[in-house]
Design a protein around this motif. Sequence first.
Motif, PDB file in Angstrom:
ATOM      1  N   ASN A 193       5.975   8.614   1.162  1.00  0.00           N
ATOM      2  CA  ASN A 193       4.942   8.482   2.206  1.00  0.00           C
ATOM      3  C   ASN A 193       5.439   8.954   3.573  1.00  0.00           C
ATOM      4  OD1 ASN A 193       2.331   7.624   3.118  1.00  0.00           O
ATOM      5  ND2 ASN A 193       3.380   5.956   4.193  1.00  0.00           N
ATOM      6  N   ASN A 197       3.017  10.180   6.423  1.00  0.00           N
ATOM      7  CA  ASN A 197       2.836   9.407   7.648  1.00  0.00           C
ATOM      8  C   ASN A 197       3.146  10.255   8.876  1.00  0.00           C
ATOM      9  OD1 ASN A 197       4.498   7.444   9.778  1.00  0.00           O
ATOM     10  ND2 ASN A 197       2.499   6.713   9.104  1.00  0.00           N
ATOM     11  N   LEU A 204       1.838   3.436  10.261  1.00  0.00           N
ATOM     12  CA  LEU A 204       1.804   3.307   8.789  1.00  0.00           C
ATOM     13  C   LEU A 204       0.580   2.540   8.295  1.00  0.00           C
ATOM     14  CD1 LEU A 204       5.565   2.488   8.270  1.00  0.00           C
ATOM     15  CD2 LEU A 204       4.347   4.308   7.049  1.00  0.00           C
ATOM     16  N   GLU A 207      -2.581   4.531   8.577  1.00  0.00           N
ATOM     17  CA  GLU A 207      -2.572   5.642   7.609  1.00  0.00           C
ATOM     18  C   GLU A 207      -2.872   5.115   6.199  1.00  0.00           C
ATOM     19  OE1 GLU A 207       1.309   6.853   6.343  1.00  0.00           O
ATOM     20  OE2 GLU A 207       0.190   7.447   4.564  1.00  0.00           O
ATOM     21  N   TYR A 213      -5.206   9.672   2.638  1.00  0.00           N
ATOM     22  CA  TYR A 213      -3.744   9.709   2.773  1.00  0.00           C
ATOM     23  C   TYR A 213      -3.099   9.046   1.557  1.00  0.00           C
ATOM     24  CZ  TYR A 213      -4.254  10.964   7.754  1.00  0.00           C
ATOM     25  OH  TYR A 213      -4.560  11.583   8.931  1.00  0.00           O
ATOM     26  N   ARG A 272       5.848   2.784  12.327  1.00  0.00           N
ATOM     27  CA  ARG A 272       5.694   4.171  11.858  1.00  0.00           C
ATOM     28  C   ARG A 272       6.914   4.534  11.029  1.00  0.00           C
ATOM     29  NH1 ARG A 272       2.063   7.370  15.248  1.00  0.00           N
ATOM     30  NH2 ARG A 272       1.291   6.102  16.950  1.00  0.00           N
ATOM     31  N   SER A 273       6.832   5.657  10.297  1.00  0.00           N
ATOM     32  CA  SER A 273       7.985   6.088   9.507  1.00  0.00           C
ATOM     33  C   SER A 273       9.038   6.704  10.425  1.00  0.00           C
ATOM     34  CB  SER A 273       7.555   7.119   8.469  1.00  0.00           C
ATOM     35  OG  SER A 273       7.179   8.299   9.133  1.00  0.00           O
ATOM     36  N   TRP A 276       8.360  10.329  11.290  1.00  0.00           N
ATOM     37  CA  TRP A 276       7.475  10.550  12.450  1.00  0.00           C
ATOM     38  C   TRP A 276       8.325  10.538  13.714  1.00  0.00           C
ATOM     39  CZ3 TRP A 276       6.596   7.564  16.797  1.00  0.00           C
ATOM     40  CH2 TRP A 276       5.555   7.998  17.618  1.00  0.00           C
TER      41      TRP A 276
END
Length: 348
Positions: A193, A197, A204, A207, A213, A272-273, A276
């Motif tokens: 993911n 993302n 996250l 999304e 997604y 967030r990842s 990102w």
Amino acid sequence: MTLATSLCVVGAGSVGCYIGGRLAAHGNSVGFIGRQSMADALAQHGLHLSDLHGQHWRVAASAIRFSTDLSAAADADLILVTTKSAATADIARGLAAIARPGAVLISLQNGLRNAQTLAAALPQHIVLSGMVPYNIAHAGNGRFHQGSSGELAVSAHAALAPWRALFADAGMPLRPRRDMLAVLWAKLLMNLNNPINALSGLPLKAELQQRNYRRCLAMAQREALALLALDGIQPAKLTPLPATWLPGALSTPDWLFRALGNRMLAIDPLARSSMWDDLERGRPTEVDWINGEVTTLAERHHRPAPVNAKLIDLIRAAESGGKRNWSGAELLTALSTASAATPATSNP
Ligand SMILES: NC(=O)c1ccc[n+]([C@@H]2O[C@H](COP(=O)([O-])OP(=O)(O)OC[C@H]3O[C@@H](n4cnc5c(N)ncnc54)[C@H](OP(=O)(O)O)[C@@H]3O)[C@@H](O)[C@H]2O)c1
């Protein structure tokens, strides 16, 4: 419990500062090795750690031992390696020159082969794979937030015994696993993911609340699972649903996923990842250590992996300046088109 022996974190970023910081907040002497910008931030603000359950921990600036020089790890009995994967080979070479023979190293990195890279350079040391199941965000000024939950895992080894007590006392038990490759693959399936993302530009949670997604992630996971089956690898069960059921659950309509995926959606709304984060900061990502493992496995079996290959291409374009936010529908079309254009087998 605290130990007289020495413990250090190599790569003081999100994972290193959070995990090292939690251990330090419990009274352990932890050395942090990282960049000057982090040294300055921690010298000014100390560490402020928090988690999604509302818990907080604080380490005063005066209690933080920070160095920008890897040689500060020379006396460590336990070294936690927490750099991004692209830095591992350099770190391995550097540690080989200075680390105390017999020291235990745990790679707390994503991907499959960081521990192997370290072990190849450090034959006189005990190198173990670890796995951090949760997301940690860096909010600046020494603030790190754990945005989801789970238990740290590490390859089972007798040398872990004293360290397990120390992690458990700090509220972060280390779960020893004999099936670490299966654990790392299970984590990698979830990390598929990360590019989605990063390309979405969304937190996250926002999304994963969008079916398009999730369908992209389901496609990437199905492709990986088919290859893992060819390789005889059964990913470990890290979620309430077995890994093989996840693509089906991800593909359900939003209303159903909200009920089925409530554990998966139990993420801080701002998390967030780290991919990102890398794109935002203009740094190379770990896409080669994540989706790249799927395409490598595919090559070994003379199979195509068009979905993961397309995600790699899109992240490469973003890394080289072409970053934009993809809607779920756009990304799903791009992945479906790549998949439809690829024959089911490639020539040996
Ligand atoms: N963040 C998460 O939520 C999370 C969760 C689970 C697993 N992971 C995995 O854990 C690993 C670390 O991720 P992260 O998010 O903590 O990365 P990060 O925030 O980028 O932290 C790594 C730090 O190490 C520094 N570094 C790199 N090479 C160094 C060197 N030779 N000497 C000193 N410092 C060095 C980096 O500086 P530069 O940026 O200047 O190189 C960076 O500050 C990755 O494999 C990631 O996939 C992350």
